[in-house]
Design a protein around this motif. Sequence first.
Motif, PDB file in Angstrom:
ATOM      1  N   LEU A  31       7.460 -14.618  -3.403  1.00  0.00           N
ATOM      2  CA  LEU A  31       6.243 -15.267  -2.911  1.00  0.00           C
ATOM      3  C   LEU A  31       5.363 -14.238  -2.200  1.00  0.00           C
ATOM      4  N   ASN A  32       5.979 -13.424  -1.376  1.00  0.00           N
ATOM      5  CA  ASN A  32       5.280 -12.353  -0.668  1.00  0.00           C
ATOM      6  C   ASN A  32       4.682 -11.346  -1.652  1.00  0.00           C
ATOM      7  N   GLN A  33       5.482 -10.962  -2.632  1.00  0.00           N
ATOM      8  CA  GLN A  33       5.026  -9.992  -3.629  1.00  0.00           C
ATOM      9  C   GLN A  33       3.863 -10.536  -4.444  1.00  0.00           C
ATOM     10  N   SER A  34       3.954 -11.813  -4.817  1.00  0.00           N
ATOM     11  CA  SER A  34       2.895 -12.447  -5.598  1.00  0.00           C
ATOM     12  C   SER A  34       1.590 -12.501  -4.814  1.00  0.00           C
ATOM     13  N   ALA A  35       1.677 -12.885  -3.551  1.00  0.00           N
ATOM     14  CA  ALA A  35       0.481 -13.030  -2.721  1.00  0.00           C
ATOM     15  C   ALA A  35      -0.219 -11.687  -2.492  1.00  0.00           C
ATOM     16  N   LEU A  36       0.554 -10.609  -2.478  1.00  0.00           N
ATOM     17  CA  LEU A  36       0.005  -9.289  -2.147  1.00  0.00           C
ATOM     18  C   LEU A  36      -0.152  -8.391  -3.374  1.00  0.00           C
ATOM     19  N   ARG A  37      -0.174  -8.987  -4.539  1.00  0.00           N
ATOM     20  CA  ARG A  37      -0.221  -8.191  -5.773  1.00  0.00           C
ATOM     21  C   ARG A  37      -1.475  -7.318  -5.863  1.00  0.00           C
ATOM     22  N   ASN A  38      -2.558  -7.740  -5.236  1.00  0.00           N
ATOM     23  CA  ASN A  38      -3.811  -6.975  -5.300  1.00  0.00           C
ATOM     24  C   ASN A  38      -4.020  -6.061  -4.096  1.00  0.00           C
ATOM     25  N   LEU A  39      -3.066  -6.079  -3.155  1.00  0.00           N
ATOM     26  CA  LEU A  39      -3.266  -5.337  -1.915  1.00  0.00           C
ATOM     27  C   LEU A  39      -3.269  -3.814  -2.094  1.00  0.00           C
ATOM     28  N   PRO A  40      -2.314  -3.225  -2.827  1.00  0.00           N
ATOM     29  CA  PRO A  40      -2.252  -1.751  -2.881  1.00  0.00           C
ATOM     30  C   PRO A  40      -3.566  -1.087  -3.307  1.00  0.00           C
ATOM     31  N   LYS A  41      -4.207  -1.608  -4.344  1.00  0.00           N
ATOM     32  CA  LYS A  41      -5.443  -0.964  -4.807  1.00  0.00           C
ATOM     33  C   LYS A  41      -6.582  -1.172  -3.813  1.00  0.00           C
ATOM     34  N   SER A  42      -6.508  -2.251  -3.022  1.00  0.00           N
ATOM     35  CA  SER A  42      -7.583  -2.530  -2.058  1.00  0.00           C
ATOM     36  C   SER A  42      -7.521  -1.623  -0.839  1.00  0.00           C
ATOM     37  N   VAL A  43      -6.311  -1.169  -0.471  1.00  0.00           N
ATOM     38  CA  VAL A  43      -6.153  -0.424   0.792  1.00  0.00           C
ATOM     39  C   VAL A  43      -5.741   1.029   0.560  1.00  0.00           C
ATOM     40  N   LYS A  44      -5.899   1.507  -0.655  1.00  0.00           N
ATOM     41  CA  LYS A  44      -5.400   2.851  -0.994  1.00  0.00           C
ATOM     42  C   LYS A  44      -6.063   3.955  -0.167  1.00  0.00           C
ATOM     43  N   ASP A  45      -7.253   3.707   0.355  1.00  0.00           N
ATOM     44  CA  ASP A  45      -7.961   4.732   1.125  1.00  0.00           C
ATOM     45  C   ASP A  45      -7.725   4.622   2.634  1.00  0.00           C
ATOM     46  N   ALA A  46      -6.933   3.655   3.061  1.00  0.00           N
ATOM     47  CA  ALA A  46      -6.708   3.439   4.496  1.00  0.00           C
ATOM     48  C   ALA A  46      -5.568   4.311   5.015  1.00  0.00           C
ATOM     49  N   LYS A  47      -5.721   4.806   6.228  1.00  0.00           N
ATOM     50  CA  LYS A  47      -4.654   5.588   6.864  1.00  0.00           C
ATOM     51  C   LYS A  47      -3.811   4.717   7.785  1.00  0.00           C
ATOM     52  N   TYR A  48      -4.466   3.760   8.470  1.00  0.00           N
ATOM     53  CA  TYR A  48      -3.759   2.856   9.379  1.00  0.00           C
ATOM     54  C   TYR A  48      -4.039   1.417   8.980  1.00  0.00           C
ATOM     55  N   ALA A  49      -3.112   0.534   9.343  1.00  0.00           N
ATOM     56  CA  ALA A  49      -3.254  -0.879   8.970  1.00  0.00           C
ATOM     57  C   ALA A  49      -2.814  -1.761  10.132  1.00  0.00           C
ATOM     58  N   PHE A  50      -3.554  -2.887  10.311  1.00  0.00           N
ATOM     59  CA  PHE A  50      -3.302  -3.717  11.488  1.00  0.00           C
ATOM     60  C   PHE A  50      -3.400  -5.201  11.169  1.00  0.00           C
ATOM     61  N   SER A  51      -2.615  -5.980  11.925  1.00  0.00           N
ATOM     62  CA  SER A  51      -2.669  -7.431  11.826  1.00  0.00           C
ATOM     63  C   SER A  51      -2.284  -8.010  13.181  1.00  0.00           C
ATOM     64  N   THR A  52      -1.853  -9.268  13.198  1.00  0.00           N
ATOM     65  CA  THR A  52      -1.503  -9.908  14.478  1.00  0.00           C
ATOM     66  C   THR A  52      -0.262 -10.780  14.368  1.00  0.00           C
ATOM     67  N   SER A  53       0.640 -10.435  13.437  1.00  0.00           N
ATOM     68  CA  SER A  53       1.890 -11.181  13.294  1.00  0.00           C
ATOM     69  C   SER A  53       2.956 -10.262  12.723  1.00  0.00           C
ATOM     70  N   LYS A  54       4.070 -10.124  13.430  1.00  0.00           N
ATOM     71  CA  LYS A  54       5.134  -9.206  13.029  1.00  0.00           C
ATOM     72  C   LYS A  54       5.663  -9.500  11.634  1.00  0.00           C
ATOM     73  N   THR A  55       5.940 -10.773  11.324  1.00  0.00           N
ATOM     74  CA  THR A  55       6.531 -11.069  10.015  1.00  0.00           C
ATOM     75  C   THR A  55       5.542 -10.777   8.888  1.00  0.00           C
ATOM     76  N   CYS A  56       4.272 -11.094   9.114  1.00  0.00           N
ATOM     77  CA  CYS A  56       3.260 -10.740   8.114  1.00  0.00           C
ATOM     78  C   CYS A  56       3.245  -9.228   7.908  1.00  0.00           C
ATOM     79  N   GLU A  57       3.358  -8.490   8.997  1.00  0.00           N
ATOM     80  CA  GLU A  57       3.296  -7.031   8.929  1.00  0.00           C
ATOM     81  C   GLU A  57       4.461  -6.441   8.147  1.00  0.00           C
ATOM     82  N   ILE A  58       5.616  -7.114   8.156  1.00  0.00           N
ATOM     83  CA  ILE A  58       6.768  -6.650   7.369  1.00  0.00           C
ATOM     84  C   ILE A  58       6.419  -6.646   5.885  1.00  0.00           C
TER      85      ILE A  58
END
Length: 945
Positions: free
Chosen positions: A894-921
Amino acid sequence: MLAGKYQDFYNQIINKIPQEIIYTDDLHTLAYGTDASFYRLIPKLVIKVENSKQVKDILQLACNMKLSVTFRAAGTSLSGQAISDSILVITSRNWTDFKIAEDKSHVSLSPSLTGAQANNILAPFSKKIGPDPASINSAMIGGIAANNASGMCCGVAQNSYKTLKSMKLVFSDGTQLDTGNEDSKAEFAKTHKEFLQSLKMYAKNIKDDEELSAKIRKKFKMKNTTGYSLNALVDFEDEFEILQHLIIGSEGTLAFIKEVTYYTVEDYKDKASALVYFKDVNEACKAVTKLKLEKQKNIISVDAVELMDRAGLASIEDDPKMPSYIKEFDENVTALLIETRAKSDKELDTQIKQIEDSLKEFSLAKELYFTKDVEEYTQYWKIRKGLFPAVGAVRKIGTTVIIEDIAFPIEYLAEGTLKLQGLFKQHKYNEALIFGHALEGNLHFVFTQDFSTQEEIQRYDDFMYDVTQLVAVQYQGSLKAEHGTGRNMAAFVELEWGNTAYEMMKKIKSLFDPNNILNPGVIINDDKKAHIKNLKPLPKTNDLVDKCIECGFCEPVCPSNVLTLTPRQRIVINREISRLEDEEHNLKKAKELKQLYQYDGIETCATCSLCSTACPVGIDTGSLTKYLRHEQVSSTQNKVANVITNNFSATLTGMKFGLKAANLTHTILGTSLMSGLTSGLRKISSDKIPRWSEHLPKGISINTRIEQKANSLKVVYFPSCINRTMGLSSASKEEKELFDTTVELLQKAGFEIIFPKQIDNLCCGMPFSSKGFTKQAKIKSDELETALNEASNNGQYPILCDTSPCTKKMMESFNSNLDLYEPIEFALEHLVDKLELEKIDEAITIHTTCSSRKMGLHEKFIKLANMCSSKVIVPSDVTCCGFAGDRGFSYPELNQSALRNLPKSVKDAKYAFSTSKTCEIGLSEYSGIDYNSIFYLINKCSKAK
């Protein structure tokens, strides 16, 4: 069970395309076979295709076996053109390639991109696509083109037909054509010489018929999607232009659209809108006619005029964001929502003044007021877009909602509208309301309909007969202005167009699809009662979701939308289970469907409730899933939950021990061996053992006995149980735990920190409620509320929780008037003014959690991030991360499916941030970047004043 030709088709097609994209079971054929219309056909097979080769293989085999095929994109179509009782081919949400021209003058789009995604791609260049249907956030390009969908502002000048550059197509026999490629066209001309000659001949015949040619030109000056785009035979000489423009609006009956290249249009950022209230519908329609004529003469510049009659206003007058004075209007007041756009603010002011001058002669119920405020006019348009579903929300359960879509010649708009209202009264559709794109004479009218009795079906049939006579015969208008013909209006195509034009449409259909396998019964249908057959039931299932009209607006934001089911589909299945359970002879079938639903419907629902933010009436399918989970809780599970509730501190200690043991084992074995070992154990246990990842946090303990000075500036800090238990992972590059970072940041800002007593035993209750343990959740929530009341001196001090989902749960559950904050809002309101911030130069990316989005904090998070970094990346195609608390450990797919488009969207980022530990995992795992709390960034780029 498949039988006959369908079993033969299945046996052969699985040799060419992956078996896992083919569905034949009762659950998926019903769920995937449902669209937004009030019709239902259940397909024998559903196939989710990801490329044109798969489409070609399916069509070639289906053509040889003479089995019909229907194409589906998002299924937001309202007229029954995307359903089938044979083979339904759905374009996968992963088919989303695109290419922008170097000069940005055109863009090539794959069929599964939504209109909103296309516009997000073009937004950095101040461009957009022309079509702008109300369903643009959900509707896909394949469907937008196939239905010639238009919308609020594009009119007839910027619809798919007018902005089409080229297409890539697959025909019924599997032949492929790229109309933008000369080699492809040359090859097609060799293999389909007679086909192209026939097209040229049809065009000549139409042009030679002066009366019919004149009729076609006149009718397509209005919005018109009834029948085929006969204007292609009049507008073009080149046979390939004729061909591809016939495909526009053909609803999958002529060919499959695998790519569309649109000319882009300017997207002006300076906009203003006004809700203008007229004394009655006649006055409003006369104003529309004047605005249209003055626009044609370039006297004024107006981009959209949306009509909302008094019944429409009544349906939204209780919305807290709407002006309270609407309730005071009399029964005749009618509103026009007017928008004008300009290249500059100065030009915008001029255009506003011109429109105001144009409307001076009309009687208004309220003073005219234009707003440039983005939030204010966005709300106006959001309400307008939600009118159709809003009507569905107040309907009697068991009835359906009908939305018809007509266009009058602009000079007859007032007269036609008044007569239409007369038909409502004549046929006793007293709840009917009218709204629509009035600048084009295009009106939608909505009413509720009961199809459970023959008497009610006959009432609908009689009403439709009178409507078709009024629109098509008396005023020579369009019976379908922009929603497509579908099954809804196929029986009336000949009435609107006449026999000669209808026969030409039949010839076109036969030329493109000689075996009549592509979506039969749609557009061309000689059954004069087709519009009252195969009607869809909407039985009662649960108060939480009974208002749903299955529009599909919820689907793009759902994290499980490519893995299992969407919110709409979960509701469809629950309705069917309820229907079966009401019938004694179907109880066994209901039980079987429930068993099929368990994984797709319950286990892989993230319960993020983002569906409620996309739903015009706020339906929360996540709450339905929690309800169903609660229903399934056994007495043994309940006892275990009670033990955990009463021994929460000991439970957390056990979790810490387990995390420390896992981390120690990882240190000894290494990542590769650890991953292989745990994967093997998970497989042996039938996925009951949670999945291990190198991003799994270490177990930690926090120390609240910190050194600090007494201060009048106080804050209560409640570290969530997750952040009291889970620390940094072995893959993290950060040095301090979140608790220590937060303390350092708060002290830097001058706060004295107060911790609640007995903190080790406190929890907001969400780990319990998400699994259906409502009683235990309330116990923990009540304990926390009491502790925070005491710590904050009954609300005297602000309370910070370092995890957004926990904060939202507290806000929903507490009865006390406490000043609760999660990290984003706390930082903006209580930190940034007490710190000196210096932006970092490195690119960062942020992820707004579901809870933060539902609290309206997405834009605020972007604002906060921009205070800290000169380059902020916000992935537009990622909503919920799909980790869903701890569900990401047990259902990582479920996690993998939801984030399938994430790698190409953030490929230029050096740092990443959110506000929930489990989401961050999960975000860290699937992005390749280490995600941490936003407090790390603020601490990194700040110093005390």
